[in-house]
Design a protein around this motif. Structure first.
Motif, PDB file in Angstrom:
ATOM      1  N   THR A 116      -7.858  -6.135   1.322  1.00  0.00           N
ATOM      2  CA  THR A 116      -7.489  -4.994   2.782  1.00  0.00           C
ATOM      3  C   THR A 116      -8.002  -5.992   4.345  1.00  0.00           C
ATOM      4  OG1 THR A 116      -9.649  -4.021   1.296  1.00  0.00           O
ATOM      5  CG2 THR A 116      -9.941  -3.445   3.968  1.00  0.00           C
ATOM      6  N   GLN A 174      -7.689  -5.641  -4.799  1.00  0.00           N
ATOM      7  CA  GLN A 174      -7.941  -5.090  -3.344  1.00  0.00           C
ATOM      8  C   GLN A 174      -7.859  -6.209  -2.806  1.00  0.00           C
ATOM      9  OE1 GLN A 174      -9.574  -1.521  -3.413  1.00  0.00           O
ATOM     10  NE2 GLN A 174      -9.400  -1.328  -0.942  1.00  0.00           N
ATOM     11  N   ALA A 215       0.972  -1.451  -0.082  1.00  0.00           N
ATOM     12  CA  ALA A 215      -0.088  -0.241  -0.011  1.00  0.00           C
ATOM     13  C   ALA A 215       0.764   1.327  -0.063  1.00  0.00           C
ATOM     14  CB  ALA A 215      -1.022  -0.048   1.664  1.00  0.00           C
ATOM     15  N   PRO A 240      -6.074   3.439   5.104  1.00  0.00           N
ATOM     16  CA  PRO A 240      -6.262   2.132   4.914  1.00  0.00           C
ATOM     17  C   PRO A 240      -7.898   1.554   4.468  1.00  0.00           C
ATOM     18  CG  PRO A 240      -4.675   2.192   6.509  1.00  0.00           C
ATOM     19  CD  PRO A 240      -5.415   3.995   6.489  1.00  0.00           C
ATOM     20  N   HIS A 276      -0.221  -0.498  -8.742  1.00  0.00           N
ATOM     21  CA  HIS A 276      -2.106   0.217  -7.831  1.00  0.00           C
ATOM     22  C   HIS A 276      -2.932   0.587  -9.072  1.00  0.00           C
ATOM     23  CE1 HIS A 276      -0.768  -1.219  -3.974  1.00  0.00           C
ATOM     24  NE2 HIS A 276      -1.587  -0.576  -3.253  1.00  0.00           N
ATOM     25  N   GLY A 319      -4.515   2.877  -0.399  1.00  0.00           N
ATOM     26  CA  GLY A 319      -4.362   2.441   1.159  1.00  0.00           C
ATOM     27  C   GLY A 319      -3.362   1.080   1.372  1.00  0.00           C
ATOM     28  N   ASP A 320      -4.327  -0.001   0.192  1.00  0.00           N
ATOM     29  CA  ASP A 320      -4.736  -1.953   0.605  1.00  0.00           C
ATOM     30  C   ASP A 320      -3.273  -1.830  -0.365  1.00  0.00           C
ATOM     31  OD1 ASP A 320      -5.932  -1.516   2.865  1.00  0.00           O
ATOM     32  OD2 ASP A 320      -8.328  -1.509   1.493  1.00  0.00           O
TER      33      ASP A 320
END
Length: 828
Positions: free
Chosen positions: A506, A504, A247, A253, A547, A258-259
């Motif tokens: 998380t 993604q 990330a 997050p 990303h 953010g992940d």
């Protein structure tokens, strides 16, 4: 010489762009491309420059900065309308401003407004984008830097008659007053075998003993006069991989940036026994660009075949390679479209012969490039029972309604597959790659010295062979971690095709540090399963390539959803803007904006607006230095009906100049489908600009066929001289050959020499077919990819004849032709 229609030549006007430097960082199947453009205003007044340029269709712009003097300004992503207003406000107050936005018509065209530069001032613009590398037929990975839509500029407030639109000013290739330098750093999990290019390269420099990292550069002095293409070759390219990128430390997050994001690469290698099986069903529709630019050569240099001739040869191969029992049709398109048959017909000797005769007569005589209507016509025809529809699309240009075309293809994706081919340096990557992706097909680009035939026949192999279907992906992660797919589901993978999936991740796991993904699919009705492991705690990676490509994939899906809603529902557009701003990835609804306030003083002098010239392929090798074929990439000033009127006026003016009489002019108009007239009309329509009488004279004077009287008939196609094409043209639809004088000529024998060695009990047609196969395998193995299907048809036909003395035939054929081809090699 006086410029016509505002053409800015190298001699008459200084050009602010001086050089382009490109750095490429390749990581396996993806790359980050960083470009820096150096400008200098040599005018006596402030200058506003517009840079319109293409990017790969799957690219994601992720950084944009501008440096004026010693001050650098980094752009930020904003909603497009807001960014445009801020840019206009900055210019009106005398500030330098830079604006980058995606074209409304096509996602692979960007417009860069550099803003106002004071007299004598220098500026550099830096642009970074990430992109997936396309897989080629020989397992190479292709990175292409498009050049056809190079920087453009024009005087603002001048009498150019442009109406303020962003026009293209063209100069001959080789006269472009700026240069390109390129260096690439390549990194791969597997050893790097080699790097090739259509431009001269310095030697490949390996950075480690494992040969997994290397650098390469373009040779010094390169001029940006063509597409620059890099082809990368790795070992073990068919091994699947799963790469996890950490990330962004500064991101929140739970957000995309953010992940961690995982990229799954699937590039299956199909067993040979599966690939040897061919279907005998299908409706094959060949949609061929017949716009005027198809008269242009396949590549720069003397002796190059023109594109329409190459297309005719390709159609010959395709028609001879189709299986008995299928259906087919051929549709030519330009400003209008024409079908060989009212509807698809069953493949037989009669329909094949009729189609081949029409192919011989096919010309680039249909004006501009309008593909939406022929596609609508095709989709309005009902699909045939038990005959899967396979569409082959050939074009050498771009259309201004790319997004509308892609939406139409996506809507009809469930009823067909589409295989697309971009011909030459100007084909739109968004159009070619987009239609293939939406319709579960495969895209090919024919550039430089490439031959069209092998790439097309490879796609025919995809259409005839089994594909990977029933694909499922299951993520196996700890319960504290959730997986959100960023990519749409994979529906089909062909042999030689690669699929990339982004997701993604998380949440965090307190214990497990690894996850896995299980991929299942069916190939030739046989189940296949692969499982890959990946780290849930990847090393820090500041590049964020994965990303941003994941963000771009999701943005593209949301943009399609927004167009489908057509403004009726809120949500998709807002999601795109939010995701674009968060990730720094461009979209159709956002733009990069940078403003340099400086000392706040208004710039002195009239603000000028310049177009940077772009190299242009000439017509039939003719230099078009002194006439203007200006066009608008981002704005269309006239309707097609108006273009047709202008084309008629042009043809009259041109022919009046040549023959000096109005009667000759009218004759020329009536023969608009002829070679010269259609080329003028097509080039005019495609460029969407103004055509002066001087421009018409330039074209007519340099045309290779201008010695012909306008009343003479359109030139007929020249006899095929290539022995391979001669042999192919003689094959019957069933796959057999007839023992005749034309076959003997290909074999460089007399009819008597060919007939005499025939075994007594063998039929003449069987003997002729064996001879053709022995000749193909004995002398043309280097082009086997082009004739493999018609050879398979021939073998199937021989086997159906239940010939007892095949071995004797092959041995006699070898003796006659001086070959050593084994019966097993022939497949007999």
């Amino acid at each position: 010489m006086e410029n016509c229609c505002g053409l800015v030549t190298v001699k008459n006007e200084p050009v602010p762009l001086k050089s382009i430097a490109v750095e490429v960082s390749v990581q396996g199947h993806v790359a980050t491309v960083s470009s820096t453009l150096q400008y200098e205003n040599q005018e006596q007044s402030p200058l506003e420059a517009i840079f319109v340029f293409p990017l790969p269709g799957e690219a994601a712009v992720c950084r944009f900065s501008a440096k004026i003097g010693q001050t650098e300004v980094v752009a930020e992503v904003q909603e497009k309308q807001k960014a445009q207003e801020q840019y206009d406000d900055a210019l009106s107050s005398g500030q330098q401003a830079f604006l980058l936005e995606e074209s409304d018509e096509s996602p692979d065209v960007f417009k860069l407004s550099v803003g106002s530069l004071p007299p004598g001032e220098k500026a550099s613009v830096s642009l970074d984008y990430v992109t997936e590398l396309a897989v080629q037929a020989d397992d190479g990975l292709r990175l292409c830097l498009p050049a056809v839509l190079n920087p453009r500029y024009q005087p603002q407030g001048s009498d150019s008659g442009s109406g303020g639109s962003a026009q293209v000013s063209s100069v001959p290739a080789g006269s472009v007053p700026y240069s390109l330098s390129l260096s690439a750093h390549v990194s791969s999990p597997h050893p790097i075998c080699r790097v090739e290019s259509n431009c001269p390269l310095d030697p490949l420099n390996y950075l480690n003993t494992e040969k997994t990292q290397a650098t390469v550069s373009l040779a010094a002095g390169h001029q940006f006069d063509r597409d620059v293409e890099l082809l990368l070759y790795y070992q073990d390219t068919h091994q699947p991989t799963a790469i996890v990128e950490a990330a962004q430390a500064s991101a929140k997050p739970g957000s995309l940036m953010g992940d961690p994001v995982v990229m799954l690469s699937l590039y299956p290698e199909f067993p040979k026994d599966v690939m040897s099986s061919m279907t005998s069903h299908g409706e094959f529709l060949f949609v061929v660009d017949r716009s005027g630019s198809m008269e242009c050569p396949m590549h720069l240099g003397s002796g190059s075949q023109d594109r329409i001739s190459s297309a005719r040869e390709t159609l010959l191969l395709l028609l001879k390679s189709l299986p008995m029992g299928c259906y087919f049709n051929i549709i030519g398109f330009g400003s209008s479209y024409e079908s060989f048959f009212p509807k698809s017909v069953e493949y037989s000797q009669k329909t094949m012969d009729e189609a081949l005769q029409k192919v011989k007569e096919m010309r680039a005589d249909l004006g501009g490039t309008e593909i939406l209507q022929p596609l609508k016509h095709i989709y309005s025809q009902p699909c045939l029972p038990d005959q899967p529809r396979q569409l082959f699309l050939f074009t050498d240009g771009e259309v201004e309604n790319t997004k509308e075309v892609l939406d139409l293809v996506k809507t009809n994706a469930g009823s067909h597959r589409c295989f697309s081919f971009g011909i030459g340096e100007g084909a739109s990557t968004a159009l070619i790659s987009g239609v293939a992706k939406q319709a579960r097909g495969h895209a090919q680009f024919i550039t430089g010295q490439d031959r069209m035939q092998p790439k097309v026949m490879q796609s025919l192999r995809f259409a005839l062979q089994p594909a990977v279907v029933d694909i499922s992906v299951r993520w196996n992660v700890p319960k504290e971690v959730s997986v959100t797919p960023l990519s749409p589901p994979i529906r089909v993978v062909f042999q030689g095709q690669r699929a990339l999936l982004y997701a993604q991740l998380t949440g965090e796991s307190s214990g497990d540090t690894e996850g896995s993904v299980t991929v299942k699919y069916s190939l030739a009705k046989q189940p296949v399963e692969n499982q890959l492991s990946f780290s849930l705690k990847p090393a820090e990676d500041t590049g964020m390539t994965v990303h941003r490509l994941g963000a771009r994939t999701l943005i593209q899906s949301l943009e399609v959803e927004e167009r489908e809603q057509d403004g009726e529902k809120e949500g998709a557009k807002e999601k795109v803007i939010e995701l674009s701003v968060q990730s720094g990835v461009s979209s159709a609804f956002t733009a990069f904006i940078a403003v340099h306030t400086g000392d706040g003083e208004a710039l002195q002098g009239q603000l000028l607006h310049r177009h940077v010239p772009t190299p242009m392929l000439n017509l039939r090798g003719c230099s078009l230095t002194d006439c203007d074929f200006s066009s608008s990439v981002l704005e269309r000033d006239m309707k097609l009906s108006e273009l047709d009127d202008r084309a008629d006026q042009l043809l009259c003016s041109a022919s009046e100049f040549v023959v000096g009489t109005k009667s000759k002019c009218m004759s020329a108009k009536k023969k608009a489908e002829g070679s010269l007239a259609s080329r003028v009309t097509g080039f005019f329509s495609k460029q969407l600009g103004f055509f002066s009488k001087q421009g018409a004279r330039e074209v007519l004077e340099c045309d290779e066929d201008c010695d012909e009287d306008f009343d003479s008939p359109a030139p007929t196609s020249k006899p095929v001289r290539d022995p391979l094409l001669q042999l192919i043209s003689l094959q019957k639809a069933s796959g057999s050959w007839v023992l005749e004088a034309a076959l003997a000529e290909v074999l460089v024998k007399t009819e008597e020499e060919v007939s005499k060695p025939k075994p007594e009990q063998v039929d003449q047609e069987v003997w002729a077919t064996v001879l053709a196969l022995v000749w193909l395998y004995g002398f043309k193995m280097e082009t086997q990819e082009e004739w493999q299907f018609l050879a398979m048809k021939a073998v199937s036909w021989i086997q159906a004849q239940k010939v007892a003395s095949v071995s004797e035939c092959v041995q006699a054929g070898n003796t006659l032709l001086g070959c050593q081809v084994q019966k097993d090699t022939l497949g007999l």
